[in-house]
Motif scaffolding. Structure first.
Motif, mmCIF file in Angstrom:
data_model
loop_
_atom_site.group_PDB
_atom_site.id
_atom_site.type_symbol
_atom_site.label_atom_id
_atom_site.label_comp_id
_atom_site.label_asym_id
_atom_site.label_seq_id
_atom_site.Cartn_x
_atom_site.Cartn_y
_atom_site.Cartn_z
ATOM 1 N N PRO A 145 -44.144 -72.594 -38.207
ATOM 2 C CA PRO A 145 -43.875 -73.507 -37.093
ATOM 3 C C PRO A 145 -42.478 -73.327 -36.501
ATOM 4 O O PRO A 145 -42.298 -73.457 -35.279
ATOM 5 C CB PRO A 145 -44.040 -74.890 -37.735
ATOM 6 C CG PRO A 145 -44.961 -74.670 -38.884
ATOM 7 C CD PRO A 145 -44.595 -73.325 -39.411
ATOM 8 N N TRP A 146 -41.489 -73.023 -37.330
ATOM 9 C CA TRP A 146 -40.129 -72.800 -36.835
ATOM 10 C C TRP A 146 -40.061 -71.494 -36.050
ATOM 11 O O TRP A 146 -39.377 -71.422 -35.019
ATOM 12 C CB TRP A 146 -39.147 -72.763 -38.000
ATOM 13 C CG TRP A 146 -38.976 -74.090 -38.664
ATOM 14 C CD1 TRP A 146 -39.672 -74.565 -39.745
ATOM 15 C CD2 TRP A 146 -38.067 -75.136 -38.288
ATOM 16 N NE1 TRP A 146 -39.249 -75.830 -40.064
ATOM 17 C CE2 TRP A 146 -38.265 -76.203 -39.186
ATOM 18 C CE3 TRP A 146 -37.096 -75.257 -37.294
ATOM 19 C CZ2 TRP A 146 -37.543 -77.386 -39.117
ATOM 20 C CZ3 TRP A 146 -36.373 -76.433 -37.213
ATOM 21 C CH2 TRP A 146 -36.588 -77.479 -38.123
ATOM 22 N N LEU A 153 -39.338 -72.190 -27.282
ATOM 23 C CA LEU A 153 -38.134 -72.686 -26.602
ATOM 24 C C LEU A 153 -37.396 -71.567 -25.877
ATOM 25 O O LEU A 153 -36.752 -71.815 -24.852
ATOM 26 C CB LEU A 153 -37.217 -73.380 -27.598
ATOM 27 C CG LEU A 153 -37.753 -74.682 -28.190
ATOM 28 C CD1 LEU A 153 -36.643 -75.452 -28.903
ATOM 29 C CD2 LEU A 153 -38.395 -75.568 -27.139
ATOM 30 N N THR A 154 -37.476 -70.345 -26.393
ATOM 31 C CA THR A 154 -36.869 -69.224 -25.675
ATOM 32 C C THR A 154 -37.537 -69.045 -24.312
ATOM 33 O O THR A 154 -36.869 -68.916 -23.278
ATOM 34 C CB THR A 154 -36.986 -67.924 -26.484
ATOM 35 O OG1 THR A 154 -36.270 -68.072 -27.714
ATOM 36 C CG2 THR A 154 -36.412 -66.750 -25.709
ATOM 37 N N ILE A 182 -38.998 -84.164 -28.835
ATOM 38 C CA ILE A 182 -40.150 -84.541 -29.657
ATOM 39 C C ILE A 182 -40.615 -83.354 -30.499
ATOM 40 O O ILE A 182 -40.922 -83.487 -31.691
ATOM 41 C CB ILE A 182 -41.303 -85.058 -28.772
ATOM 42 C CG1 ILE A 182 -40.893 -86.357 -28.071
ATOM 43 C CG2 ILE A 182 -42.567 -85.283 -29.601
ATOM 44 C CD1 ILE A 182 -41.902 -86.848 -27.054
ATOM 45 N N PHE A 183 -40.662 -82.195 -29.874
ATOM 46 C CA PHE A 183 -41.083 -80.993 -30.593
ATOM 47 C C PHE A 183 -40.130 -80.688 -31.742
ATOM 48 O O PHE A 183 -40.562 -80.396 -32.863
ATOM 49 C CB PHE A 183 -41.148 -79.814 -29.619
ATOM 50 C CG PHE A 183 -41.509 -78.512 -30.277
ATOM 51 C CD1 PHE A 183 -42.769 -78.329 -30.838
ATOM 52 C CD2 PHE A 183 -40.594 -77.471 -30.331
ATOM 53 C CE1 PHE A 183 -43.103 -77.121 -31.443
ATOM 54 C CE2 PHE A 183 -40.921 -76.263 -30.941
ATOM 55 C CZ PHE A 183 -42.176 -76.090 -31.495
ATOM 56 N N THR A 184 -38.832 -80.784 -31.497
ATOM 57 C CA THR A 184 -37.836 -80.521 -32.534
ATOM 58 C C THR A 184 -37.950 -81.533 -33.668
ATOM 59 O O THR A 184 -37.876 -81.174 -34.854
ATOM 60 C CB THR A 184 -36.421 -80.565 -31.942
ATOM 61 O OG1 THR A 184 -36.329 -79.621 -30.858
ATOM 62 C CG2 THR A 184 -35.380 -80.224 -32.991
ATOM 63 N N ALA A 201 -45.000 -82.530 -33.548
ATOM 64 C CA ALA A 201 -44.624 -81.367 -32.740
ATOM 65 C C ALA A 201 -45.676 -81.069 -31.686
ATOM 66 O O ALA A 201 -45.359 -80.643 -30.568
ATOM 67 C CB ALA A 201 -44.409 -80.147 -33.638
ATOM 68 N N GLY A 202 -46.934 -81.311 -32.031
ATOM 69 C CA GLY A 202 -48.017 -81.102 -31.075
ATOM 70 C C GLY A 202 -47.871 -81.965 -29.838
ATOM 71 O O GLY A 202 -48.197 -81.533 -28.720
#
Length: 358
Positions: A145-146, A153-154, A182-184, A201-202
């Protein structure tokens, strides 16, 4: 250029190894290699291939020799995994590569302290976190997931940067920041409780996907012609796949079946990320190498093949159809190889034209 060529050679080797491992993972009987690669598929594709390319692109843009350390480390990490060195060496080198990219973005932020740079810096930090988790023996499902966050995000940061020409309203930028937050938060929670973290994260992914569909400039450039329209035609399905991935992440977690996890991950890595790669490669490749890519309408062929095969793959995952998944996986790989062949043939034709002119 002397720094770029060896790194790009490593990138190509990593991609071929990752595709080989992908076919083995979906069940195709391929010749046995001296080093088993099936378990390294994710690391080779995300860190050794995509992470190295992203780091190299930034080093070239920054025009600082020290910045090449990041792609060099991640490329060497991929080679270490491929040749069968102790896992700690390959993982450690990839962690150093991601740390180097964090420093690169830190340097860029000092020059341009903007939201898009912050977003991409956060993505680099996510790549580092994923690599560190993997280095210290955490499950690959904790790291992935990371890694996904790094790529997401890139790409989102780059699209936000390009959206400056649209003069977005403050409310739209606030919505973007909220989605990233929220994702972070979800990824942080996943370290302690993977299932809950993925679901949170979803939600962030859902908002990000909707934001891109609504505010990204691809909505406008799809009306253009030629390469500009082709790029938009790659990006828009990618945003839809990000929303599909968000729904899967919101409904599932680590207790899901292996095939559900396959759908959760490949809707991002194939549907979202590779759609972006197909669209941006005609621009990125000439920035990395002294060649040009001549746009041709046949570029749509691997894009359509990729999208169709991925739809079939997700259906196969959700219906637990292993045979259908195996064939869909094969056509995913063929789509990537076809795309690479078209890029190579387009560049070669341009070079031949230069030779004839001289």
């Amino acid at each position: 250029m002397r720094l770029r060529i060896p790194i790009i050679a490593c990138v190509i080797v990593a991609l071929v190894a990752a595709l080989w491992a992908a076919l083995v993972r979906v069940g195709w009987k391929l010749p046995v290699l001296p080093v088993p690669l099936a378990g390294q598929h994710g690391a080779l594709m995300i860190s050794a291939f995509l992470g190295t390319l992203i780091s190299l692109e930034r080093a070239v843009a920054l025009q600082k020799k020290w910045a090449y350390a990041a792609p060099a480390f991640s490329a060497l990490g991929g080679l270490a995994l491929i040749v069968g060195l102790p896992a700690e060496i390959g993982r450690g080198l990839m962690a150093l590569g991601s740390l180097g990219l964090v420093f690169v973005f830190g340097f860029i932020y000092r020059l341009h302290p903007t939201t898009d740079v912050v977003t991409m810096t956060l993505g680099a930090i996510m790549w580092l976190v994923g690599n560190v988790l993997w280095l210290f023996g955490e499950s690959i499902y904790s790291a992935v997931p990371w890694w996904a966050g790094f790529l997401i995000l890139t790409i989102c940061g780059e699209r936000l940067e390009l959206s400056r020409v649209l003069w977005l309203k403050p409310i739209s930028r606030t919505l973007f920041k909220l989605a990233v937050g929220i994702f972070t938060l979800g990824l942080i929670l996943s370290v302690f409780e993977l299932e809950i973290g993925l679901r949170v994260a979803g939600v962030g992914l859902l908002v990000l996907g909707a934001w891109l569909l609504r505010f990204d400039m691809a909505r406008h450039t799809i009306k253009k012609t030629g390469l500009t329209r082709y790029i938009a035609a790659c990006l828009l399905p990618g945003y839809v796949w990000l929303i599909v991935a968000a729904l899967l992440w919101s409904m599932a977690g680590h207790r899901s079946t292996t095939l559900m996890m396959d759908a959760m991950l490949h809707t991002i890595f194939l549907g979202f990320v590779f759609s972006m790669i197909f669209g941006h490669a005609p621009i990125i490749v000439p920035a990395l190498l002294p060649i040009d890519i001549t746009y041709r309408s046949v570029f749509y062929a691997p894009l359509v093949l990729m999208q169709g095969a991925l739809i079939v793959r997700v259906i196969a995952d959700l219906t637990l159809n292993l045979t259908l998944r195996q064939w869909a996986g094969l056509f995913n790989v063929l789509a990537i190889l076809l795309f690479l062949a078209l890029m190579l043939s387009s560049a070669q034709r341009r070079l031949e034209g230069v030779v004839r002119t001289v």
